[in-house]
Design a protein around this motif. Structure first.
Motif, PDB file in Angstrom:
ATOM      1  N   GLN A 156       2.910  -7.454 -12.155  1.00 56.74           N
ATOM      2  CA  GLN A 156       4.166  -6.356 -12.675  1.00 56.74           C
ATOM      3  C   GLN A 156       3.543  -5.664 -13.697  1.00 56.74           C
ATOM      4  O   GLN A 156       3.188  -4.644 -14.110  1.00 56.74           O
ATOM      5  CB  GLN A 156       5.475  -6.397 -12.736  1.00 56.74           C
TER       6      GLN A 156
ATOM      7  N   VAL B  69       1.726  -0.934  -5.676  1.00 59.66           N
ATOM      8  CA  VAL B  69       2.652  -1.479  -4.338  1.00 59.66           C
ATOM      9  C   VAL B  69       1.810  -3.146  -4.090  1.00 59.66           C
ATOM     10  O   VAL B  69       0.637  -2.478  -3.999  1.00 59.66           O
ATOM     11  CB  VAL B  69       3.768  -0.595  -3.158  1.00 59.66           C
TER      12      VAL B  69
ATOM     13  N   LEU C 160       2.038  -7.057  -1.960  1.00 58.29           N
ATOM     14  CA  LEU C 160       3.304  -7.236  -1.072  1.00 58.29           C
ATOM     15  C   LEU C 160       2.187  -8.616  -0.352  1.00 58.29           C
ATOM     16  O   LEU C 160       1.746  -8.201  -0.396  1.00 58.29           O
ATOM     17  CB  LEU C 160       4.351  -6.360  -0.711  1.00 58.29           C
TER      18      LEU C 160
ATOM     19  N   ILE D 112       7.845  -8.126  -1.651  1.00 61.80           N
ATOM     20  CA  ILE D 112       6.941  -7.571  -3.509  1.00 61.80           C
ATOM     21  C   ILE D 112       7.017  -8.099  -4.472  1.00 61.80           C
ATOM     22  O   ILE D 112       7.534  -8.754  -4.953  1.00 61.80           O
ATOM     23  CB  ILE D 112       7.956  -6.040  -3.050  1.00 61.80           C
TER      24      ILE D 112
ATOM     25  N   LEU E 166       5.837  -3.748  -7.806  1.00 58.00           N
ATOM     26  CA  LEU E 166       6.074  -2.503  -7.324  1.00 58.00           C
ATOM     27  C   LEU E 166       6.483  -1.104  -8.825  1.00 58.00           C
ATOM     28  O   LEU E 166       7.271  -1.784  -9.272  1.00 58.00           O
ATOM     29  CB  LEU E 166       7.171  -2.344  -6.819  1.00 58.00           C
TER      30      LEU E 166
ATOM     31  N   SER F 289       5.628   2.429 -11.068  1.00 55.88           N
ATOM     32  CA  SER F 289       5.947   3.531 -11.306  1.00 55.88           C
ATOM     33  C   SER F 289       5.516   4.449 -12.614  1.00 55.88           C
ATOM     34  O   SER F 289       6.390   3.041 -13.190  1.00 55.88           O
ATOM     35  CB  SER F 289       7.270   4.483 -10.454  1.00 55.88           C
TER      36      SER F 289
ATOM     37  N   ASN G 186      10.581   7.053  -8.673  1.00 56.40           N
ATOM     38  CA  ASN G 186      10.279   5.331  -8.160  1.00 56.40           C
ATOM     39  C   ASN G 186       9.079   6.632  -7.392  1.00 56.40           C
ATOM     40  O   ASN G 186       9.238   6.738  -6.259  1.00 56.40           O
ATOM     41  CB  ASN G 186      10.674   4.635  -7.502  1.00 56.40           C
TER      42      ASN G 186
ATOM     43  N   ALA H 125       6.932   5.440  -6.041  1.00 54.40           N
ATOM     44  CA  ALA H 125       5.960   4.047  -5.474  1.00 54.40           C
ATOM     45  C   ALA H 125       6.499   4.716  -4.009  1.00 54.40           C
ATOM     46  O   ALA H 125       6.657   3.731  -2.454  1.00 54.40           O
ATOM     47  CB  ALA H 125       6.842   2.791  -5.915  1.00 54.40           C
TER      48      ALA H 125
ATOM     49  N   LEU I 298       4.426   2.146  -0.679  1.00 54.24           N
ATOM     50  CA  LEU I 298       5.517   1.275  -0.158  1.00 54.24           C
ATOM     51  C   LEU I 298       5.120   1.600   1.546  1.00 54.24           C
ATOM     52  O   LEU I 298       3.989  -0.146   1.856  1.00 54.24           O
ATOM     53  CB  LEU I 298       6.311   1.534  -0.424  1.00 54.24           C
TER      54      LEU I 298
ATOM     55  N   ALA J   6       1.042   0.209   1.785  1.00 48.88           N
ATOM     56  CA  ALA J   6       0.516  -1.473   1.698  1.00 48.88           C
ATOM     57  C   ALA J   6       1.595  -2.365   3.190  1.00 48.88           C
ATOM     58  O   ALA J   6       0.490  -3.006   3.440  1.00 48.88           O
ATOM     59  CB  ALA J   6       1.893  -2.143   0.742  1.00 48.88           C
TER      60      ALA J   6
ATOM     61  N   PRO K 231       9.134  -4.655   3.907  1.00 49.78           N
ATOM     62  CA  PRO K 231       9.269  -5.115   2.103  1.00 49.78           C
ATOM     63  C   PRO K 231      10.857  -5.487   2.263  1.00 49.78           C
ATOM     64  O   PRO K 231      11.524  -4.453   2.305  1.00 49.78           O
ATOM     65  CB  PRO K 231       8.771  -4.146   2.015  1.00 49.78           C
TER      66      PRO K 231
END
Length: 589
Positions: free
Chosen positions: A258, A273, A275, A282, A285, A287, A317, A319, A457, A460, A475
Motif C-alpha cells: 500500500q 489496485v 489483488l 485485495i 487499493l 487513490s 475513491n 479505484a 478494481l 484487476a 475482491p
C-alpha cells in the motif's frame, strides 16, 4: 274572595321547589359519584394495571446513566501491522443543569476562543441534550495542551465543565490507505434516528472499513449509574457499568504494498489496485489525491478544510470509479471474439493504416498497418485495426456479455462512494442516452473507448481471471472473508486455448512491446497491457493492467494515472515499483 295564593297553590309550589332541589341533589350526587369512580378507576389503572410500568418509569427518573465511551477495535493489515488504533486523549464535557440557559450563552462565548468552536455550536449541543439534563455533553475531543492548561487554570469560571480522559482514534500511517480505512465523526441526526440506542456524542464510521465494519469495531458504551433527586442533582453513586471494547478487524491489505502504491502515485490523480489472483484478496487499493483521517479525530479547523478543498476531490475513491480503459480492454474483445466462435485462437487478420466505416476513418495505433497479425501479436503491438475488425464481426452484445463475465460492470466492494464500470449494448445505449447505436460505437467499444468504462478494481479482476485460468475472483478487504462461500472464485467457462493465446500476447507486451520496462531483469517475467485513453480537451489517461509472475501468477494489478499520457509513460513505472516490492517480500519467505 281572599286574595293571593290558596293553600293548595302554595303547597304545589313548595312541592315543585322541593322536587327541583331533589333533582339537583341527585344530579350532584351522580356527578360526584361519577368523578369519584373515574378517579378510582384511574387510580386502579395506575396502581394495579400499570403499576409495574410506572414503578419502572419512576426508577428510571431516579437513576441516571452517565455514558462512558468504549474503545474502538483496532484495524490491522494482513500481517498484523496497525492501520487504525486508539490513544489516550482529553475531552471536554458540559453538564447542562449546572447553569441557566442565559448563563450558558455567556460561558459559550468564553469557551469558544479557547476550544476554537463557535459558541452557537456549543449551545446547539446543550439544547439538544436539554438544559435541565444531568447528563454531561461532550463538546470537544482531543483537547489541545494549551487549551487544557487554560481551562485548568480557570476552572472556577466554568461551572459544569469537566475534562475527561478517554481514547480517541489514531491512524499511525497518516494518509496511507485513507480511502480504505475511512474516518470517524459524531453520529448525525439521521444516524441517531436510525439507531435509537446510540448515546449522544456517539462516534460512527464514515466511509471505508470504519463504516463497513462499524458495528464490530464500535463495541458497547458503558456508564456510571448515579441516583438523582427531583432537580437532577446527583445524590448517590450506584455503581459502574464498564464499556465493552470493540473487536479488531484484520484486512487483506499489505501495508508495504500500500505504501509503495501511494508513494509511486505521488500527488498525481489516479488509482492502483493489487489483488491475489487465486482468492481475490485485495493487497493494495490506493487513490490519489487523498486525505489524512487524523484530521477528523478532532474538530476539523477551517484552515484544514480549506487546504483539503485546494485538492481535486480528495475523498473520491478513484479505484472504484469508471475510466475509459483504452487498450487494456482489448483482452475482453479478444475473448469475446474467440468465445463467439467467429474467430479461433489461430485466426489472423490483415491490419491497415485505417479502416473506413460510413465515410469515417478509424486509424491504426501507429502510422501504418502491421500486416497480417494473429491475436498474440495484435496484443503485443496493440493493433487498433485488428480489434476493430474483431469487434465489428463479434458484435457489441457479445463484447458486453464477456466484459460482465470477466468482472467489468459487476464488481462491488460494498464501500460507500464506489461505482461500476459500464459496457452498454445498443438497447442499453438507446435507453440511457436516447440515441441509436452506430457502427462507430462498436469500433470505439472494441478498443476500450467511447461509452466503455471500467474501474481500476474491475480491470484487476479481469486480468486475474486471465492469469488464474478463467476464474472470476470476488475482491474483498476483510481477511475473514477469504475462502468463504460468498467470496470463492467462479468459473466463467472460457476456452483454454483462447486463454493461452491471450496470455502469450500479454507476455509479449512485456518482452517486446510497450511494457518493456518491466523486463529489465530486476523482477521475474510478468505479463500485461498498457492503455492510453483519450480525454476530450486534456492529456490522455495512462493505464496498465497485468499479472505476474508469468510462470506461476500470484498477483494482478491495475494502474490509472489521469492525464498521465501514454501507458508506458506513467502507469508502467508505478506497476514496476509494486512488482519490485511484492517480489522482494515473497523472496524472503
Amino acid at each position: 274572595m281572599a286574595s293571593g295564593l290558596s293553600f293548595s297553590s302554595k303547597s304545589r309550589l313548595v312541592n315543585l321547589t322541593l322536587t327541583q332541589r331533589s333533582r339537583r341533589a341527585i344530579i350532584l350526587m351522580l356527578v360526584s359519584t361519577l368523578l369519584t369512580g373515574v378517579c378510582g378507576l384511574r387510580l386502579a389503572q395506575l396502581q394495579i394495571i400499570q403499576g409495574q410500568y410506572n414503578r419502572q418509569r419512576a426508577e428510571q427518573n431516579r437513576i441516571a446513566l452517565i455514558p462512558i465511551p468504549s474503545d474502538r477495535g483496532n484495524i490491522l493489515d494482513r500481517n498484523g501491522k496497525l492501520l487504525a488504533a486508539n490513544r489516550l486523549s482529553r475531552s471536554v464535557y458540559l453538564r447542562p443543569r449546572e447553569q441557566s440557559k442565559e448563563e450558558w450563552k455567556q460561558t459559550a462565548e468564553r469557551l469558544s476562543p479557547i476550544l476554537k468552536i463557535p459558541a452557537g455550536e456549543i449551545l446547539d449541543k446543550l439544547q439538544q441534550a436539554g438544559y435541565r439534563s444531568a447528563m454531561p455533553v461532550r463538546i470537544s475531543r482531543n483537547l489541545a495542551l494549551n487549551a487544557f492548561i487554560t481551562l485548568a487554570e480557570n476552572a472556577s469560571h466554568f461551572p459544569g465543565l469537566e475534562i475527561r480522559g478517554e481514547s480517541s482514534r489514531y491512524y499511525p500511517n497518516g494518509k496511507i490507505a485513507a480511502h480504505v480505512l475511512g474516518y470517524l465523526s459524531e453520529a448525525t441526526e439521521a444516524d441517531m434516528k436510525a439507531h435509537p440506542d446510540y448515546p449522544l456524542g456517539m462516534l460512527v464510521g464514515q466511509m471505508g472499513i470504519e463504516r463497513l465494519a462499524d458495528r464490530k469495531l464500535q463495541g458497547t458504551w458503558g456508564g456510571q449509574l448515579v441516583e438523582v433527586d427531583a432537580t437532577g442533582r446527583e445524590v448517590n453513586d450506584l455503581g459502574l457499568k464498564p464499556p465493552i471494547s470493540g473487536e479488531s478487524v484484520i484486512l487483506t491489505l499489505d501495508l508495504d504494498l500500500q505504501k509503495t502504491a501511494e508513494r509511486a502515485l505521488g500527488n498525481r490523480r489516479g488509482a492502483v489496485v493489487v489483488l491475489d489472483v487465486k482468492t481475490g484478496a485485495i493487497l493494495a487499493l490506493a487513490s490519489s489525491p487523498t486525505f489524512d483521517p487524523n484530521l477528523f479525530t478532532r474538530r476539523i479547523s477551517k484552515a484544514d478544510w480549506e487546504r483539503l478543498q485546494t485538492q481535486e476531490n480528495p475523498f473520491l475513491n478513484r479505484a472504484l470509479q469508471g475510466y475509459p480503459p483504452g487498450s487494456t480492454f482489448k483482452v475482453v474483445t479478444a475473448m469475446a471474439g474467440m468465445q463467439s466462435g467467429k474467430f479461433s485462437p489461430n485466426s489472423a487478420l490483415m491490419t491497415y493504416a485505417a479502416i473506413n466505416l460510413g465515410g469515417h476513418l478509424f486509424h491504426e495505433h501507429g502510422n501504418s498497418g502491421y500486416g497480417v497479425l494473429g491475436f498474440r501479436d495484435a496484443l503485443a503491438f496493440s493493433s487498433n485495426t485488428f480489434f476493430y475488425q474483431v469487434g465489428l464481426s463479434t458484435g457489441p452484445e457479445a463484447i458486453a456479455q464477456w466484459s460482465h463475465q470477466l468482472g467489468i460492470g459487476t464488481t462491488d466492494l460494498g464501500l460507500s462512494g464506489g461505482s461500476h464500470g459500464i459496457v452498454p449494448t445498443p438497447a442499453e445505449k438507446e435507453k440511457l442516452f436516447k440515441e441509436p447505436w452506430y457502427g462507430g460505437d462498436t469500433v470505439s467499444m472494441s478498443i476500450g473507448q467511447g461509452l466503455v468504462q471500467a474501474t481500476p478494481l474491475e480491470l484487476a479482476v479481469t486480468y486475474a481471471a486471465i492469469a488464474n485460468g478463467g476464474w472470476r475472483v470476488k475482491p474483498h478487504l476483510l481477511r475473514s472473508q477469504t475462502n468463504e462461500a460468498d467470496t470463492r472464485p467462479k468459473k466463467i467457462g472460457v476456452n483454454p486455448a483462447a486463454l493461452s493465446v491471450i496470455r502469450d500476447g500479454l507476455t509479449a507486451v512485456v518482452q517486446e512491446g510497450t511494457a518493456r520496462r518491466l523486463n529489465d531483469g530486476s523482477i521475474p517475467l510478468t505479463a500485461g497491457k498498457t492503455g492510453t485513453a483519450e480525454v476530450l480537451g486534456q492529456r490522455d489517461n495512462s493505464l496498465f493492467a497485468g499479472f505476474g509472475p508469468v510462470a506461476k501468477p500470484q498477483i494482478a494489478l491495475a494502474v490509472v494515472v489521469e492525464n498521465g499520457g501514454y501507458g508506458a509513460e506513467a502507469a508502467v513505472p508505478i506497476a514496476h515499483e509494486i512488482y519490485k516490492t511484492y517480489f522482494k517480500k515473497t523472496s524472503k519467505r
